[in-house]
Design an enzyme around this catalytic site. Structure first.
Site, short mmCIF file in Angstrom:
data_model
loop_
_atom_site.label_atom_id
_atom_site.label_comp_id
_atom_site.label_asym_id
_atom_site.label_seq_id
_atom_site.Cartn_x
_atom_site.Cartn_y
_atom_site.Cartn_z
N GLU A 102 8.58 -17.89 -48.05
CA GLU A 102 7.88 -17.08 -47.06
C GLU A 102 8.72 -15.87 -46.64
O GLU A 102 8.18 -14.80 -46.38
CB GLU A 102 7.49 -17.93 -45.85
CG GLU A 102 6.56 -19.09 -46.15
CD GLU A 102 5.31 -18.66 -46.93
OE1 GLU A 102 4.85 -17.52 -46.74
OE2 GLU A 102 4.81 -19.48 -47.72
N HIS A 105 8.12 -13.08 -48.94
CA HIS A 105 6.97 -12.23 -48.61
C HIS A 105 7.33 -11.19 -47.57
O HIS A 105 6.87 -10.04 -47.64
CB HIS A 105 5.81 -13.09 -48.11
CG HIS A 105 5.13 -13.89 -49.18
ND1 HIS A 105 4.71 -13.34 -50.36
CD2 HIS A 105 4.79 -15.21 -49.23
CE1 HIS A 105 4.13 -14.27 -51.11
NE2 HIS A 105 4.18 -15.42 -50.44
N HIS A 109 7.10 -7.12 -47.98
CA HIS A 109 6.44 -6.24 -47.01
C HIS A 109 7.38 -5.12 -46.58
O HIS A 109 6.97 -3.95 -46.50
CB HIS A 109 5.99 -7.05 -45.80
CG HIS A 109 5.05 -6.31 -44.90
ND1 HIS A 109 4.79 -6.71 -43.61
CD2 HIS A 109 4.32 -5.18 -45.09
CE1 HIS A 109 3.94 -5.87 -43.04
NE2 HIS A 109 3.63 -4.94 -43.92
#
Length: 231
Positions: A102, A105, A109
């Protein structure tokens, strides 16, 4: 026209359904297996997430606990990272691997990773398409309306594109996670093997979702060609 209770095009979905069942079983069993193996450092999933976020200049990204199992996700809308109950406080190899994924991610971004940007951009359209595609198509099927069937197919095509774009996003996040965990020493080399198995198993769920979407699209095209239309 065949009766609705007998739809021969359902045969297109059988291989995809088998793959989906296998992928879900594999991710659950692999996660359960390595959830029982604690890391030597004894750090929790939330500890790992916060440490890695800080390391990459993302200390402002909050790490939250959420209910459920394997509900972990990064939300680009408010730049928050949510970890499930089985990950947030767990010190297992599985939890650490998922938490690092996670964070991957969040890193994507921050860097403006193009596949993630594309996925985020098409989400509103895909949400509409996934809701409206089948009702429009089957209304068109019922009344032999070629235009409605085609519109349903076009909307569902957006769903397939979403799944195709999701694949590199998820695979890249897992690759980042494993590199970072190994590079920082948060997991030893033999522990990395377990984390990789967990993340690889999770990747198959995205592969199966893509295959299922492709099979559904083929089925819709077959139905349209079999029934034809008056428009």
């Amino acid at each position: 026209m065949f009766p609705f209770f007998f739809d021969p095009t359902m045969m297109f979905l059988i291989p995809a359904l088998i793959l989906a069942f296998w992928a879900q079983s594999r991710v659950k069993s692999t996660f359960a297996q390595y959830s029982q193996v604690g890391s030597r450092k004894g750090v929790s999933g939330s500890d790992v997430a916060q440490a890695l976020l800080g390391r990459f200049g993302l200390s402002d990204v909050p790490v939250r606990a959420i209910s459920g199992s394997l509900t972990d996700h990064y939300d680009p809308r408010d730049r928050s990272l949510s970890l499930s109950e089985s990950v947030y406080g767990s010190t297992s190899i599985a939890a650490i691997g998922v938490a690092a994924h996670e964070v991957g991610h969040a890193m994507q971004h921050q860097e403006g990773y193009m596949p993630l940007q594309i996925r985020n951009a098409i989400v509103p359209v895909v949400n509409i398409g996934s809701t409206a595609a089948f009702p429009l198509f089957f209304i068109g099927l019922l009344f032999k309306g070629q235009m409605l069937m085609n519109l349903g197919i076009v909307l569902f095509l957006g769903v397939l594109v979403f799944h195709v774009v999701t694949l590199p996003v998820e695979l890249d996040a897992s690759s980042r996670a494993l590199r970072v965990l190994e590079g920082t020493g948060m997991l030893a080399s033999d522990e990395i093997v377990g984390a990789r198995k967990v993340l690889n198993a999770a990747a198959w769920t995205y592969v199966s979702a893509t295959v299922m979407a492709a099979a559904q699209l083929i089925r819709l095209l077959a139905l349209r060609n079999m029934v034809g239309g008056d428009d």
